[in-house]
Design an enzyme around this catalytic site. Structure first.
Site, mmCIF file in Angstrom:
data_model
loop_
_atom_site.group_PDB
_atom_site.id
_atom_site.type_symbol
_atom_site.label_atom_id
_atom_site.label_comp_id
_atom_site.label_asym_id
_atom_site.label_seq_id
_atom_site.Cartn_x
_atom_site.Cartn_y
_atom_site.Cartn_z
ATOM 1 N N ILE A 1 31.815 4.846 -46.284
ATOM 2 C CA ILE A 1 31.767 6.003 -45.384
ATOM 3 C C ILE A 1 32.267 7.461 -45.710
ATOM 4 O O ILE A 1 33.386 7.228 -46.369
ATOM 5 C CB ILE A 1 32.433 5.794 -43.977
ATOM 6 C CG1 ILE A 1 33.599 5.143 -44.030
ATOM 7 C CG2 ILE A 1 31.496 4.677 -43.388
ATOM 8 C CD1 ILE A 1 34.317 5.156 -42.744
ATOM 9 N N SER B 1 34.469 11.085 -54.667
ATOM 10 C CA SER B 1 34.050 12.477 -54.660
ATOM 11 C C SER B 1 35.199 13.161 -53.756
ATOM 12 O O SER B 1 35.711 12.839 -52.469
ATOM 13 C CB SER B 1 32.817 12.880 -53.927
ATOM 14 O OG SER B 1 32.688 14.200 -54.281
ATOM 15 N N CYS C 1 29.913 15.868 -44.763
ATOM 16 C CA CYS C 1 31.017 16.820 -44.925
ATOM 17 C C CYS C 1 31.313 17.167 -43.479
ATOM 18 O O CYS C 1 30.604 17.934 -43.079
ATOM 19 C CB CYS C 1 31.043 17.861 -45.911
ATOM 20 S SG CYS C 1 32.192 18.917 -45.831
ATOM 21 N N GLY D 1 36.620 22.183 -47.307
ATOM 22 C CA GLY D 1 35.540 22.990 -47.135
ATOM 23 C C GLY D 1 34.612 23.185 -48.424
ATOM 24 O O GLY D 1 34.161 24.154 -48.737
ATOM 25 N N GLY E 1 36.322 4.134 -48.246
ATOM 26 C CA GLY E 1 37.158 4.451 -47.015
ATOM 27 C C GLY E 1 38.294 3.182 -46.912
ATOM 28 O O GLY E 1 38.318 2.182 -46.569
ATOM 29 N N ASN F 1 41.726 15.969 -44.255
ATOM 30 C CA ASN F 1 41.540 17.217 -44.978
ATOM 31 C C ASN F 1 40.429 18.169 -44.448
ATOM 32 O O ASN F 1 39.476 17.477 -43.881
ATOM 33 C CB ASN F 1 41.101 16.657 -46.256
ATOM 34 C CG ASN F 1 39.794 16.713 -46.404
ATOM 35 O OD1 ASN F 1 38.925 17.612 -46.868
ATOM 36 N ND2 ASN F 1 39.280 15.258 -46.465
HETATM 37 C C1 SIN Z 1 35.426 18.936 -48.265
HETATM 38 O O1 SIN Z 1 35.249 19.454 -49.309
HETATM 39 O O2 SIN Z 1 35.724 19.510 -47.171
HETATM 40 C C2 SIN Z 1 35.408 17.545 -48.329
HETATM 41 C C3 SIN Z 1 34.066 16.916 -48.558
HETATM 42 C C4 SIN Z 1 33.574 15.690 -47.679
HETATM 43 O O3 SIN Z 1 34.330 15.371 -46.714
HETATM 44 O O4 SIN Z 1 32.432 15.495 -47.792
#
Ligand code: SIN
Length: 312
Positions: A192, A21, A131, A72, A244, A69
């Protein structure tokens, strides 16, 4: 002939290779590059009840052997995903998909899962309690066993689809969270998610990422992920999706020996959009090299029978 099939809670995948994802969108852009039906399946972008624009930019920072990253949870919201994205996906992907779900309250997780429960294209729900890039949600549900269990129970109450909880490595004891999810009724675990980190711009003397911190993914985290999959596999009686820093067919075998039933590939998609296709292609030859005819036989193979016996 190499048998690459694996089974997740009664769902048989042609192979264990799953784009993770947040690195594969909703599959549509990748379907323009190659036939994504070659994948085991994929996990779509973390989806929330309402649409989200995500965090301010810059959201990405490069690191040696990885990246940070802080996206969000940018996504169009569950209603748009169901009305527009899933019908478009159905034309180019002829397998069920993993729905990655995020939320800012227990009720929101349950509402999104209840909505996705009605979608025939969704094979299982991957509930992201990890997240690190949002306040008042995401990882805050995954850093205590109690909170993770509460989300698990709420989601299980509204769906008949298998529920896999996606765990955070940003904890002292991931095993305690995993066991709590199992006791609360989870059907499986994904681990993870990213490791919380940061970079500082020397010229500006400010954090590179607008949100200050972000999640570290990529090659650098593979040994950490492998260690956590190994520990969790020994402690629970659930199938585990390992992820991971995975980037090759050899990494897939290593993750499976640690205990993963299926293996997700994340950051590598961002530098090589064909990596998952190539890992699927390479798997049979790598299996042959290591004398493996049936991939399922590899699951937990590094444990010498130390796990409680379980049937998947
Ligand atoms: C994100 O959209 O910030 C990343 C999603 C995640 O790390 O679960």
């Amino acid at each position: 002939m190499a048998d690459t099939r694996v089974s997740l809670s009664g769902w048989t995948l042609d192979n264990p290779v799953i784009p993770a994802s947040g690195t594969f969108g909703y599959g549509l852009e990748f379907a323009e590059l190659y036939d994504i039906d070659c994948l085991g399946t994929f996990s779509f972008k973390g989806t929330t009840l309402e649409p989200r624009f995500g965090n301010p930019t810059p959201r990405i920072a490069e690191c040696p052997a990885g990246m940070l990253n802080s996206v969000g949870l940018q996504n169009p919201g569950v209603e748009s995903v169901i009305a527009e994205t899933l019908p478009a996906l159905k034309k180019v992907f002829h397998k069920k998909v993993i729905a990655n779900v995020s939320g800012f309250s227990v009720d929101e997780y349950a509402a999104v899962c209840a909505r996705l429960d009605r979608e025939e294209q969704v094979g299982l729900l991957e509930v992201n309690v990890s997240c690190p890039n949002v306040r008042h949600g995401g990882m805050s549900f995954g850093t205590t066993p109690e909170a993770a269990a509460e989300v698990t129970r709420a989601v299980k109450a509204v769906t008949r689809k298998p529920v896999y909880i996606k765990l955070s490595p940003n904890v002292t004891d991931i095993v305690a969270v995993a066991v709590a999810c199992e006791k609360a009724g989870a059907d499986g675990l994904s681990l993870i998610n990213t490791l919380l980190g940061m970079r500082i711009d020397l010229r500006r003397r400010r954090p590179v990422i607008a949100n200050t911190m972000g999640g570290l993914s990529g090659r650098a985290i593979f040994p950490v992920a492998l260690r956590m999959v190994y520990q969790v596999y020994e402690a629970v009686d659930l199938p585990v999706m390992g992820m991971g820093g995975v980037a090759s067919a050899e990494d897939v075998l290593e993750m499976m020996l640690a205990g993963a039933t299926a293996v997700q590939i994340g950051a590598a998609n961002l530098t090589d959009p064909y990596v998952c296709r190539d890992v699927v292609r390479d798997l049979p030859a790598v299996m042959e090299k290591y004398g493996v005819t049936n991939l399922t036989d590899m699951i937990g193979g590094a444990h010498h029978g130390q796990r409680r016996h379980h049937s998947l």
